[in-house]
Scaffold this active site. Structure first.
Site: not given
Ligand code: S3P
Length: 439
Positions: A320, A168, A96, A170
């Site tokens: 996580d 989030s 993701g 991400q």
């Molecule tokens: C991450 C952000 C988190 C986390 C993922 C890694 C990142 O997700 O759960 O394993 O590296 O930005 P979300 O931003 O969707 O919560």
């Protein structure tokens, strides 16, 4: 049909040692991506060589970025944000982070290509990044917000003010990467502040970025376009991988483990605050800062854990770690109440359902509501079953740790996904005294 080789964990005695965990997954993705858009050759030490990160590395190579490994280090020849090749299609496997960050980066590049992923990633929501990117002028064929998604050409982009309600990193990082390529100030306001690795790395590489804590939120302002300068990046050990070893050590008798050079970013270490309230004996030593990130050693000792109560406020700081925290609560004394768990449903699997199913199968008494969980802890839990991991690395590792403490062994249906984040999980666990059997 070939037989799936997988793992079974057996009750173990004490866990001891001084070890290091592999590099941080979030920082590894960012080190590659931000180096690729910097000017000049960046040097990355400690990059996580897991399936997820290698997908991002290959995607950047397919876009024409030269990345080489010399000795233990990776060298990335950044091109100031210009990609000389368009492979037409980029595959991000299970990741993701890789997919969402690269969609942001490519959204404002006026190129057309398709982003794809494996079965699990193709079920995860992408509108959360596509919507704000569309507001910035990007153009997509959205496929109802699920991969495969086509990034289409677009000529006019604009900066935005975005209010993030989810918490989030991400989403935030995807917008920041898109904004790094366009003129103007992009503002992001986070109601629940999330991991800030992107902000830290942008600042370290010379971007004009400001962050400010307000009473109820965090404000980030990025002045684009960014001119980033190559640099040396040291990747700390992944706290999210260390979490499995921390809980395993706390729950086994006469154990004492030191995990060296782990990332201790505030937005990643909510688990330490929760565990401290649960009576865990954990010490932090050798603290330092490198490329803007906090590093340190974590010393863990066997502890008699007590139940806890946690709410949504801390969720982004341990997002996580919930699956392994549920395991800790299962063996703690008393009833733990965890609320604000909705984001768990959108991870590599629906982790709230998958962990409820797994723990119930192992004999743990639980009450699951829409977005919360009550866990009735007990020092003795039965185990003795085979767990469906739903292709989720963190469900797999959490339940193998469960089997190291429970009365009877626990096996998992598939161990292959562990390689997405923690490729040497098995050998590292065995080196400190775990009994993991290949079945
Ligand atoms: C991450 C952000 C988190 C986390 C993922 C890694 C990142 O997700 O759960 O394993 O590296 O930005 P979300 O931003 O969707 O919560």
């Amino acid at each position: 049909m070939s037989k799936i080789i997988t793992l079974k964990s057996h009750k173990c005695k004490s866990l001891t040692g001084k070890i290091m965990v592999p590099g941080d997954k979030s920082i590894s993705h960012r080190a590659l991506i931000f180096s690729a858009i910097s000017i000049g050759r960046s040097e990355i030490d400690g990059l996580l060589e897991s399936d997820d990160v290698i997908k991002t590395l290959k995607a950047l190579r397919n876009l024409g970025i030269k990345i080489v490994k010399i000795g233990e280090k990776y060298f990335v020849d950044g091109n100031g944000g210009i990609f000389t090749k368009n492979p037409g299609n980029l595959f991000f496997g299970n990741s993701g982070t890789g997919a969402r960050l690269m969609i942001g980066l490519l959204a404002t590049k006026n190129i057309a290509l398709t982003i794809t992923g494996d079965k699990s990633l193709s079920q995860r929501p992408m509108l959360r990044v596509l919507d704000p990117l569309t507001e910035m002028g990007a153009n997509f064929s959205k496929n109802d917000g699920k991969l495969p998604i086509k990034i289409l050409e677009s000529f006019y982009y604009n900066s935005i003010k975005f209010k993030s309600k989810i918490g989030s990193a991400q989403i935030k990082s995807s917008i920041l990467l898109a904004a790094s390529n366009i003129k103007g100030v992009t503002e992001i306001e986070e109601e629940i502040p999330s991991r800030d690795h992107s902000e830290i790395m942008l600042k370290y590489l010379g971007a004009k970025i400001l962050t400010k804590k307000t009473k109820n939120s965090k404000l980030i302002k990025l002045n684009g376009p960014c001119v980033l300068k190559c640099n040396k990046i040291n990747v700390p050990g992944d706290f999210s991988s260390a979490a499995f070893l921390i809980i395993a050590t706390l729950l086994t008798k006469d154990s004492n483990l030191t995990i060296e050079s782990v990332g201790l970013n505030y937005f990643r270490t909510g688990l330490l605050d929760v565990l401290s309230k649960m009576n865990a004996k954990i010490k932090i030593s050798e603290k330092s800062i490198c490329n803007g990130e906090a590093f340190g050693n974590i010393e863990v000792y066997s502890s008699n854990l007590i139940a806890t109560r946690i709410d949504k406020k801390i969720s982004a700081r341990l997002i996580d770690e919930y699956p392994i925290l549920f395991v800790a609560c299962s063996f703690a004394c008393g009833v733990s109440e965890l609320t604000g768990l909705e984001e768990l449903k959108f991870k590599e699997s629906d982790r709230l359902s998958a962990m409820t199913e797994a723990l119930t199968k192992c004999g743990v008494k639980l009450e699951k509501k829409k977005n919360s969980l009550l866990i009735y802890g007990n020092k003795k839990q039965l185990g003795g079953c085979k767990i469906t991991t739903y292709n989720d690395h963190r469900i797999a590792m959490s339940m193998l740790i469960f089997g190291m403490i429970s009365e009877k062994p626990v096996s998992i249906d598939d161990m292959s996904m562990i390689a997405t984040s923690f490729p040497n999980f098995r050998s590292l666990m065995e080196s400190i005294g775990a009994k993991l059997q290949v079945v």
